[in-house]
Design a protein around this motif. Structure first.
Motif, PDB file in Angstrom:
ATOM      1  N   PHE A 137       0.878  -1.175   0.000  1.00 30.67           N
ATOM      2  CA  PHE A 137       0.000   0.000   0.000  1.00 30.67           C
ATOM      3  C   PHE A 137       0.917   1.228   0.000  1.00 30.67           C
ATOM      4  O   PHE A 137       2.049   1.154   0.461  1.00 30.67           O
ATOM      5  CB  PHE A 137      -0.879   0.021   1.248  1.00 30.67           C
ATOM      6  CG  PHE A 137      -1.779  -1.186   1.378  1.00 30.67           C
ATOM      7  CD1 PHE A 137      -3.116  -1.126   0.990  1.00 30.67           C
ATOM      8  CD2 PHE A 137      -1.295  -2.384   1.878  1.00 30.67           C
ATOM      9  CE1 PHE A 137      -3.935  -2.233   1.103  1.00 30.67           C
ATOM     10  CE2 PHE A 137      -2.114  -3.500   1.998  1.00 30.67           C
ATOM     11  CZ  PHE A 137      -3.444  -3.419   1.606  1.00 30.67           C
ATOM     12  N   GLY A 138       0.399   2.376  -0.487  1.00 30.93           N
ATOM     13  CA  GLY A 138       1.150   3.620  -0.301  1.00 30.93           C
ATOM     14  C   GLY A 138       2.114   3.976  -1.412  1.00 30.93           C
ATOM     15  O   GLY A 138       1.921   3.624  -2.560  1.00 30.93           O
ATOM     16  N   THR A 188       2.056  -1.660   4.852  1.00 30.26           N
ATOM     17  CA  THR A 188       0.922  -0.729   4.954  1.00 30.26           C
ATOM     18  C   THR A 188       1.312   0.745   4.848  1.00 30.26           C
ATOM     19  O   THR A 188       2.468   1.111   5.020  1.00 30.26           O
ATOM     20  CB  THR A 188       0.222  -0.914   6.314  1.00 30.26           C
ATOM     21  OG1 THR A 188       1.173  -0.581   7.345  1.00 30.26           O
ATOM     22  CG2 THR A 188      -0.265  -2.337   6.497  1.00 30.26           C
ATOM     23  N   CYS A 189       0.284   1.566   4.609  1.00 32.71           N
ATOM     24  CA  CYS A 189       0.410   3.026   4.505  1.00 32.71           C
ATOM     25  C   CYS A 189      -0.627   3.652   5.425  1.00 32.71           C
ATOM     26  O   CYS A 189      -1.715   3.106   5.590  1.00 32.71           O
ATOM     27  CB  CYS A 189       0.135   3.434   3.058  1.00 32.71           C
ATOM     28  SG  CYS A 189      -0.085   5.207   2.810  1.00 32.71           S
ATOM     29  N   THR A 190      -0.309   4.798   6.008  1.00 33.65           N
ATOM     30  CA  THR A 190      -1.280   5.441   6.893  1.00 33.65           C
ATOM     31  C   THR A 190      -1.438   6.931   6.580  1.00 33.65           C
ATOM     32  O   THR A 190      -1.926   7.698   7.395  1.00 33.65           O
ATOM     33  CB  THR A 190      -0.892   5.203   8.382  1.00 33.65           C
ATOM     34  OG1 THR A 190      -1.909   5.732   9.211  1.00 33.65           O
ATOM     35  CG2 THR A 190       0.436   5.858   8.736  1.00 33.65           C
ATOM     36  N   VAL A 191      -1.059   7.342   5.370  1.00 32.06           N
ATOM     37  CA  VAL A 191      -1.059   8.767   5.066  1.00 32.06           C
ATOM     38  C   VAL A 191      -2.474   9.356   5.081  1.00 32.06           C
ATOM     39  O   VAL A 191      -2.673  10.492   5.500  1.00 32.06           O
ATOM     40  CB  VAL A 191      -0.310   9.055   3.738  1.00 32.06           C
ATOM     41  CG1 VAL A 191      -1.120   8.694   2.509  1.00 32.06           C
ATOM     42  CG2 VAL A 191       0.132  10.500   3.670  1.00 32.06           C
ATOM     43  N   CYS A 233       4.155   1.747   7.496  1.00 31.81           N
ATOM     44  CA  CYS A 233       3.894   2.977   8.254  1.00 31.81           C
ATOM     45  C   CYS A 233       2.780   2.860   9.300  1.00 31.81           C
ATOM     46  O   CYS A 233       2.873   3.444  10.384  1.00 31.81           O
ATOM     47  CB  CYS A 233       3.577   4.098   7.281  1.00 31.81           C
ATOM     48  SG  CYS A 233       4.995   4.478   6.227  1.00 31.81           S
ATOM     49  N   VAL A 262       3.642  11.358   8.119  1.00 37.36           N
ATOM     50  CA  VAL A 262       4.886  10.699   7.671  1.00 37.36           C
ATOM     51  C   VAL A 262       6.073  10.925   8.626  1.00 37.36           C
ATOM     52  O   VAL A 262       6.770   9.972   8.977  1.00 37.36           O
ATOM     53  CB  VAL A 262       5.232  11.099   6.215  1.00 37.36           C
ATOM     54  CG1 VAL A 262       6.619  10.605   5.811  1.00 37.36           C
ATOM     55  CG2 VAL A 262       4.185  10.544   5.260  1.00 37.36           C
ATOM     56  N   VAL A 311       5.891   8.472  11.473  1.00 37.39           N
ATOM     57  CA  VAL A 311       6.007   7.034  11.218  1.00 37.39           C
ATOM     58  C   VAL A 311       7.275   6.656  10.454  1.00 37.39           C
ATOM     59  O   VAL A 311       7.638   5.478  10.390  1.00 37.39           O
ATOM     60  CB  VAL A 311       4.764   6.483  10.467  1.00 37.39           C
ATOM     61  CG1 VAL A 311       3.529   6.630  11.343  1.00 37.39           C
ATOM     62  CG2 VAL A 311       4.555   7.159   9.120  1.00 37.39           C
ATOM     63  N   ARG A 312       7.954   7.648   9.896  1.00 38.01           N
ATOM     64  CA  ARG A 312       9.186   7.374   9.150  1.00 38.01           C
ATOM     65  C   ARG A 312      10.420   7.965   9.835  1.00 38.01           C
ATOM     66  O   ARG A 312      11.544   7.801   9.349  1.00 38.01           O
ATOM     67  CB  ARG A 312       9.086   7.924   7.727  1.00 38.01           C
ATOM     68  CG  ARG A 312       8.175   7.112   6.831  1.00 38.01           C
ATOM     69  CD  ARG A 312       8.960   5.957   6.230  1.00 38.01           C
ATOM     70  NE  ARG A 312       8.110   5.056   5.474  1.00 38.01           N
ATOM     71  CZ  ARG A 312       8.577   4.016   4.804  1.00 38.01           C
ATOM     72  NH1 ARG A 312       9.852   3.737   4.781  1.00 38.01           N
ATOM     73  NH2 ARG A 312       7.756   3.216   4.168  1.00 38.01           N
ATOM     74  N   GLN A 367      11.488  11.809   0.889  1.00 40.01           N
ATOM     75  CA  GLN A 367      10.298  12.643   1.132  1.00 40.01           C
ATOM     76  C   GLN A 367      10.562  14.091   0.742  1.00 40.01           C
ATOM     77  O   GLN A 367       9.655  14.843   0.461  1.00 40.01           O
ATOM     78  CB  GLN A 367       9.859  12.580   2.598  1.00 40.01           C
ATOM     79  CG  GLN A 367       9.336  11.235   3.043  1.00 40.01           C
ATOM     80  CD  GLN A 367       8.103  10.784   2.286  1.00 40.01           C
ATOM     81  OE1 GLN A 367       7.518  11.527   1.508  1.00 40.01           O
ATOM     82  NE2 GLN A 367       7.718   9.545   2.499  1.00 40.01           N
TER      83      GLN A 367
END
Ligand code: SAH
Ligand code: SF4
Ligand code: F3S
Length: 468
Positions: A42-43, A78-81, A113, A198, A201-202, A232
């Protein structure tokens, strides 16, 4: 034999790959076939690259990589943006549970993330007990070691780090495409735009050593023609290295690599885009004619609340400078609609910028409230008001993109063929240097090749053409 605790990190992980190979081979004997594994991503491109690292290790320890999630081992990166990314993961976990009930050997892992958020971990511990392994973005380099724990322990294995300053080089990676590849040049982000999760989580910004980056690209170009440098905020690359170097200088070094034909990069923060970079792009033969320059909003009031650290005027000035210096450069962007406090007048300003810059493409997002970010505590705009504004922005983007993209109609250009067309197998799909997609008659032998294509018909964001 050296004690495993005394080894350097890369060697340690190779030690665990050996060990994991034994576990996978044993499982294969029990199953009477090679164990299968599926990695779902994802993401963004960062996550796609991380997944290539996971696949590199999984192949090395003996798994057969398949696309089907009905596999012996399934990993969600996974992604959580935005919240919808999270919801998709929860929805699909339900389906995985169904598969797992029928296949007692099946293991499920979650990483990426979303796993850096403590509330997510709580939710999975409470409601998704069938998950076997959880790890985060900072310790992905120890995936081989975690795999061993998975085979050697009962119950859920959870390993999340809050942050790291570590960069581990030279682990295996399996590229999805042979002809193009993403390369991390930096990790994390220090910008803390007020809506964005971001940086949480990064972690903090860390640049890779230029020597490691060049060495990695040199290893790739044997059969590859295009690379995308990933970060980023690539414009602040190198600032914290022992021997500081600018992004523009790094690009010049990358340009010298023989065999490499195309260089792309993502993402450029407008506040840090230097004249030096524009100059280097202008004279480069390999850097693609595409700049992704996220606007987010055209209203200075909203930009300030977003902590973007540029005004509408500064952004417009920058875009104008780029257009003047490099007229054939495609500019694309990201826009958020519905940020706290945004009015119709603010959206008018965004539309004004879209009309003036004339983006070749724009990703338009509805603002999503992310817990823990400063914007989450601001007064939110009611959902029903956002939709209407979103549609206005989208419509403007479509209009200007059509006009902008169509300016190449009738020309002949270089296209890197990426795949057989998804809807019509008599066609192939490729990308122009400026990132515009082109579909034209061709077959699988063209994939990975740079060919000349006549751009016959513009259809909004893409072209139909033929090879010349
Ligand atoms: N580092 C990149 C962006 C990474 S996230 C940059 O600064 O350009 C990709 C895009 O997602 C962002 O550009 C932004 O438009 C969007 N985005 C980030 N957080 C969001 C949120 N909370 N709601 C909606 N969109 C968001
Ligand atoms: Fe998020 Fe801003 Fe960093 Fe991009 S620059 S990742 S939008 S905080
Ligand atoms: Fe998503 Fe993480 Fe990328 S939150 S957008 S996968 S950095």
């Amino acid at each position: 034999m050296t004690n495993v605790t005394q080894m350097n990190e890369t060697d340690r992980q190779y030690y665990f790959m050996e060990k994991a190979s034994g576990h996978v081979a044993k499982l294969g004997e029990e199953l009477g076939r090679r164990p299968t594994c599926c990695v779902t991503t994802f993401g963004c491109q960062m996550n796609a690259r991380d997944s290539e690292k996971l696949v590199g290790i999984l192949e090395k320890v003996g798994y057969e990589i398949i696309e089907d999630e009905n596999a012996d081992f399934v990993i969600y990166n996974t992604c959580t943006v935005r919240d919808n990314a999270n919801q998709r993961v929860y929805g699909r976990l339900g389906v995985l549970n169904g598969y797992k009930r029928k296949n007692p050997h099946m293991k499920i892992a979650l990483c990426g993330c979303m796993m850096q958020e403590p509330t997510v971990i709580e939710k999975i511990k409470n409601s998704y007990r069938f998950v076997d392994l959880i790890f985060g973005t900072h310790n992905i380099f120890k995936f081989a070691e975690l795999l061993c724990s998975l085979f050697e322990n009962e119950g859920m294995v959870i390993d999340i780090w809050k942050d790291t300053d570590k960069i581990v080089e030279d682990l295996p990676v399996e590229r999805k495409y042979s002809f193009k590849s993403g390369i991390n040049i930096m990790f994390g982000c220090n910008n803390f735009c007020s809506y964005c999760i971001v940086p949480y989580v990064r972690g903090r910004e860390r640049s890779r050593n230029p020597k490691d980056i060049i060495r990695e690209i040199e290893g790739l170009v044997a059969d590859g023609v295009e690379i995308m440098l990933l970060g980023q905020n690539v414009n602040s690359y190198g600032k914290n290295l022992e021997e500081p170097i600018t992004f523009a200088q790094l690009l010049q070094e990358v340009e010298r690599i023989e065999g490499l034909e195309r260089i792309r990069f993502m993402t450029s923060h407008p506040k840090d885009l230097s004249d030096e970079l524009i100059e280097v792009m202008k004279h480069s033969k390999k850097i693609c004619r595409h700049l992704h320059l996220p606007l987010q909003s055209g209203s200075t009031k909203i930009l300030t609340a977003m902590n973007r650290r540029y005004t509408k005027e500064q952004y417009l000035e920058l875009a104008e400078k780029i257009r003047k210096e490099i007229p054939d450069m495609a500019i694309t962007t990201d826009i958020i609609v519905g940020f706290p406090g945004e009015t119709k007048e603010d959206v008018d300003e965004t539309i004004d910028v879209i009309r003036r810059v004339k983006y070749d493409n724009a990703f338009t997002f509805i603002y999503s409230k992310r817990t823990g970010t400063p914007a989450a505590a601001m007064e939110q705009v009611p959902e029903e008001l956002v939709k209407e504004q979103f549609d206005r922005v989208l419509k403007t983007v479509q209009e200007t993109a059509r006009e902008q993209v169509s300016r190449y109609q009738g020309q002949i250009c270089d296209v890197l063929v990426e795949e057989i067309n998804e809807n019509d197998s008599s066609l192939v799909t490729g990308r122009m240097s400026n990132n515009t997609l082109v579909h034209f008659p061709g077959d699988a032998s063209l994939v990975g090749k740079l060919v000349n294509v006549s751009l016959d018909e513009c259809h909004g964001f893409y072209y139909m053409g033929h090879m010349v």
